[in-house]
Design a protein around this motif. Structure first.
Motif: not given
Length: 116
Positions: A1-12
């Motif tokens: 199971m992979s980690d949830a995206p970071t806020d920075a990744q989601q913003a990108c």
């Protein structure tokens, strides 16, 4: 199971969605030097309606539009080579600044900065 995206990744990711929408929604739109201002406003306001979009700046370059007109009808079709775009996307307090400019004949959409 992979980690949830970071806020920075989601913003990108959100910035990519906005660029894809802006470019593919408006590419091919008839534009003339007389209509660049209104088209810039329409594009920025349309993209600005999307979630997490803090601001959008669209600059359609009149001189490039004039040079691209190659028939007597007085307009060109909008392409990436005729405009520069900047955006700021804010996702959960993490903002990304992006820019689209021409690089080696191709409209490049780039991440400029991530701001927390």
């Amino acid at each position: 199971m992979s980690d949830a995206p970071t806020d920075a990744q989601q913003a990108c990711f959100e910035a990519g969605i906005k660029f894809g929408s802006l470019y593919h929604q408006f590419a091919g739109t008839p534009v003339s030097p007389a209509s660049t201002d209104s088209l810039e406003t329409a594009m920025a306001e349309a993209i600005g309606n999307q979630p997490h979009c803090e601001w959008v700046s669209v600059d359609i370059l009149d001189d490039r539009v004039a040079d691209a007109i190659d028939h007597d009808e007085g307009y060109a079709e909008l392409t990436g080579s005729l405009m520069e775009v900047e955006m700021r996307i804010d996702y959960e307090g993490t903002a990304v600044r992006t820019r689209m400019t021409m690089e080696e004949g191709y409209p490049r959409m780039r991440l400029v900065a991530i701001e927390n």
